[in-house]
Scaffold this motif. Structure first.
Motif, PDB file in Angstrom:
ATOM      1  N   LEU A  57      -8.584   0.481  -3.746  1.00 37.74           N
ATOM      2  CA  LEU A  57      -7.311   1.038  -3.299  1.00 37.74           C
ATOM      3  C   LEU A  57      -6.944   2.278  -4.107  1.00 37.74           C
ATOM      4  CD1 LEU A  57      -4.789   0.878  -1.513  1.00 37.74           C
ATOM      5  CD2 LEU A  57      -3.794  -0.655  -3.244  1.00 37.74           C
ATOM      6  N   GLN A  58      -7.099   2.221  -5.410  1.00 40.27           N
ATOM      7  CA  GLN A  58      -6.772   3.378  -6.247  1.00 40.27           C
ATOM      8  C   GLN A  58      -7.660   4.567  -5.907  1.00 40.27           C
ATOM      9  OE1 GLN A  58      -4.053   3.617  -8.328  1.00 40.27           O
ATOM     10  NE2 GLN A  58      -4.622   5.753  -8.156  1.00 40.27           N
ATOM     11  N   ASN A  59      -8.920   4.311  -5.635  1.00 45.18           N
ATOM     12  CA  ASN A  59      -9.840   5.372  -5.236  1.00 45.18           C
ATOM     13  C   ASN A  59      -9.348   6.035  -3.949  1.00 45.18           C
ATOM     14  OD1 ASN A  59     -12.075   6.756  -4.003  1.00 45.18           O
ATOM     15  ND2 ASN A  59     -13.454   5.662  -5.366  1.00 45.18           N
ATOM     16  N   VAL A  60      -8.969   5.234  -2.958  1.00 41.26           N
ATOM     17  CA  VAL A  60      -8.471   5.778  -1.695  1.00 41.26           C
ATOM     18  C   VAL A  60      -7.173   6.553  -1.911  1.00 41.26           C
ATOM     19  CG1 VAL A  60      -7.480   5.127   0.551  1.00 41.26           C
ATOM     20  CG2 VAL A  60      -9.644   4.126  -0.195  1.00 41.26           C
ATOM     21  N   MET A  61      -6.268   6.021  -2.733  1.00 40.49           N
ATOM     22  CA  MET A  61      -5.008   6.717  -3.000  1.00 40.49           C
ATOM     23  C   MET A  61      -5.262   8.098  -3.616  1.00 40.49           C
ATOM     24  SD  MET A  61      -2.603   4.568  -2.038  1.00 40.49           S
ATOM     25  CE  MET A  61      -3.722   4.044  -0.752  1.00 40.49           C
ATOM     26  N   ASN A  62      -6.212   8.170  -4.540  1.00 41.30           N
ATOM     27  CA  ASN A  62      -6.548   9.456  -5.170  1.00 41.30           C
ATOM     28  C   ASN A  62      -7.168  10.421  -4.166  1.00 41.30           C
ATOM     29  OD1 ASN A  62      -5.554   8.830  -7.722  1.00 41.30           O
ATOM     30  ND2 ASN A  62      -7.474   7.887  -8.362  1.00 41.30           N
ATOM     31  N   GLN A  63      -8.006   9.912  -3.266  1.00 39.33           N
ATOM     32  CA  GLN A  63      -8.592  10.761  -2.218  1.00 39.33           C
ATOM     33  C   GLN A  63      -7.493  11.350  -1.331  1.00 39.33           C
ATOM     34  OE1 GLN A  63     -11.897   9.078   0.092  1.00 39.33           O
ATOM     35  NE2 GLN A  63     -12.109   7.528  -1.520  1.00 39.33           N
ATOM     36  N   ILE A  64      -6.535  10.505  -0.937  1.00 42.25           N
ATOM     37  CA  ILE A  64      -5.441  10.962  -0.084  1.00 42.25           C
ATOM     38  C   ILE A  64      -4.585  11.997  -0.808  1.00 42.25           C
ATOM     39  CG2 ILE A  64      -3.296  10.244   1.063  1.00 42.25           C
ATOM     40  CD1 ILE A  64      -4.749   7.587   1.721  1.00 42.25           C
TER      41      ILE A  64
ATOM     42  N   VAL B 218       0.845  -1.202   0.000  1.00 42.90           N
ATOM     43  CA  VAL B 218       0.000   0.000   0.000  1.00 42.90           C
ATOM     44  C   VAL B 218       0.879   1.250   0.000  1.00 42.90           C
ATOM     45  CG1 VAL B 218      -1.698   1.310   1.344  1.00 42.90           C
ATOM     46  CG2 VAL B 218      -1.990  -1.153   1.021  1.00 42.90           C
ATOM     47  N   GLN B 219       1.960   1.237   0.777  1.00 42.82           N
ATOM     48  CA  GLN B 219       2.887   2.372   0.794  1.00 42.82           C
ATOM     49  C   GLN B 219       3.485   2.605  -0.598  1.00 42.82           C
ATOM     50  OE1 GLN B 219       6.839   2.000   2.589  1.00 42.82           O
ATOM     51  NE2 GLN B 219       6.364   3.839   3.769  1.00 42.82           N
ATOM     52  N   THR B 220       3.847   1.530  -1.274  1.00 41.69           N
ATOM     53  CA  THR B 220       4.405   1.643  -2.627  1.00 41.69           C
ATOM     54  C   THR B 220       3.377   2.235  -3.584  1.00 41.69           C
ATOM     55  OG1 THR B 220       5.938  -0.174  -2.268  1.00 41.69           O
ATOM     56  CG2 THR B 220       5.394   0.355  -4.564  1.00 41.69           C
ATOM     57  N   ARG B 221       2.138   1.768  -3.514  1.00 40.98           N
ATOM     58  CA  ARG B 221       1.081   2.311  -4.385  1.00 40.98           C
ATOM     59  C   ARG B 221       0.825   3.786  -4.099  1.00 40.98           C
ATOM     60  NH1 ARG B 221      -2.738  -0.986  -6.915  1.00 40.98           N
ATOM     61  NH2 ARG B 221      -3.584   0.990  -7.598  1.00 40.98           N
ATOM     62  N   LEU B 222       0.863   4.167  -2.838  1.00 34.53           N
ATOM     63  CA  LEU B 222       0.658   5.566  -2.482  1.00 34.53           C
ATOM     64  C   LEU B 222       1.799   6.422  -3.034  1.00 34.53           C
ATOM     65  CD1 LEU B 222      -1.125   7.611  -1.035  1.00 34.53           C
ATOM     66  CD2 LEU B 222       0.108   7.088   1.072  1.00 34.53           C
ATOM     67  N   LEU B 223       3.016   5.943  -2.894  1.00 37.06           N
ATOM     68  CA  LEU B 223       4.172   6.648  -3.438  1.00 37.06           C
ATOM     69  C   LEU B 223       4.045   6.801  -4.954  1.00 37.06           C
ATOM     70  CD1 LEU B 223       7.025   7.834  -2.860  1.00 37.06           C
ATOM     71  CD2 LEU B 223       7.902   5.544  -3.302  1.00 37.06           C
ATOM     72  N   GLN B 224       3.648   5.748  -5.644  1.00 37.17           N
ATOM     73  CA  GLN B 224       3.471   5.788  -7.095  1.00 37.17           C
ATOM     74  C   GLN B 224       2.375   6.776  -7.490  1.00 37.17           C
ATOM     75  OE1 GLN B 224       2.715   1.631  -7.779  1.00 37.17           O
ATOM     76  NE2 GLN B 224       4.873   1.160  -8.100  1.00 37.17           N
ATOM     77  N   THR B 225       1.313   6.844  -6.704  1.00 36.08           N
ATOM     78  CA  THR B 225       0.220   7.786  -6.979  1.00 36.08           C
ATOM     79  C   THR B 225       0.721   9.223  -6.894  1.00 36.08           C
ATOM     80  OG1 THR B 225      -1.430   6.222  -6.150  1.00 36.08           O
ATOM     81  CG2 THR B 225      -2.086   8.537  -6.256  1.00 36.08           C
TER      82      THR B 225
END
Length: 122
Positions: free
Chosen positions: A107-114, A17-24
């Motif tokens: 997960l992608q939806n949450v990453m975009n919200q953050i 999840v941390q990696t996906r957030l960083l990529q976002t």
């Protein structure tokens, strides 16, 4: 309780999840992004806690991801903003790929919200 017998993660879930957030953040050209172990000199840190990453089979097969995000002022050592982000997507447990796609979409939806929240708040 049920599980996806053919599913396997390539790393621990919090690390993924941390990696996906960083990529976002990187994909949006957000400035000065790095992992905690990069030892960057920063004024603000985004701390996250994964609260849910699941498919609720008892509630109509809904893939839900929930993350608590906090913005920390590193100079003062104080949290100045905190919010819980969640997203749900209809899912099925069969085949496994469909379930994983639903979790990925949530997960992608949450990453975009953050990302949007951080851009407005930091």
């Amino acid at each position: 309780m049920s599980y996806l017998p053919d599913a396997q993660l390539s790393d621990t879930l919090p690390r993924l999840v941390q990696t996906r957030l960083l990529q976002t953040f990187e994909a949006s050209n957000f400035p000065n992004i790095g992992r905690p172990d990069d030892q960057l000199s920063v004024d603000v840190t985004l701390a996250t806690e994964l609260r849910a990453f699941e498919i609720d089979a008892g509630n109509g097969n809904v893939a839900t991801v929930t993350v608590n995000a906090k913005l920390v002022d590193e100079r003062r050592g104080a949290i100045f903003a905190s919010q819980i982000f969640t997203a749900s997507t209809p899912a099925t447990l069969d085949p496994t790929a469909t379930a994983i796609a639903a979790l990925d979409k949530s997960l992608q939806n949450v990453m975009n919200q953050i990302l949007q929240w951080t851009a407005k708040t930091a």
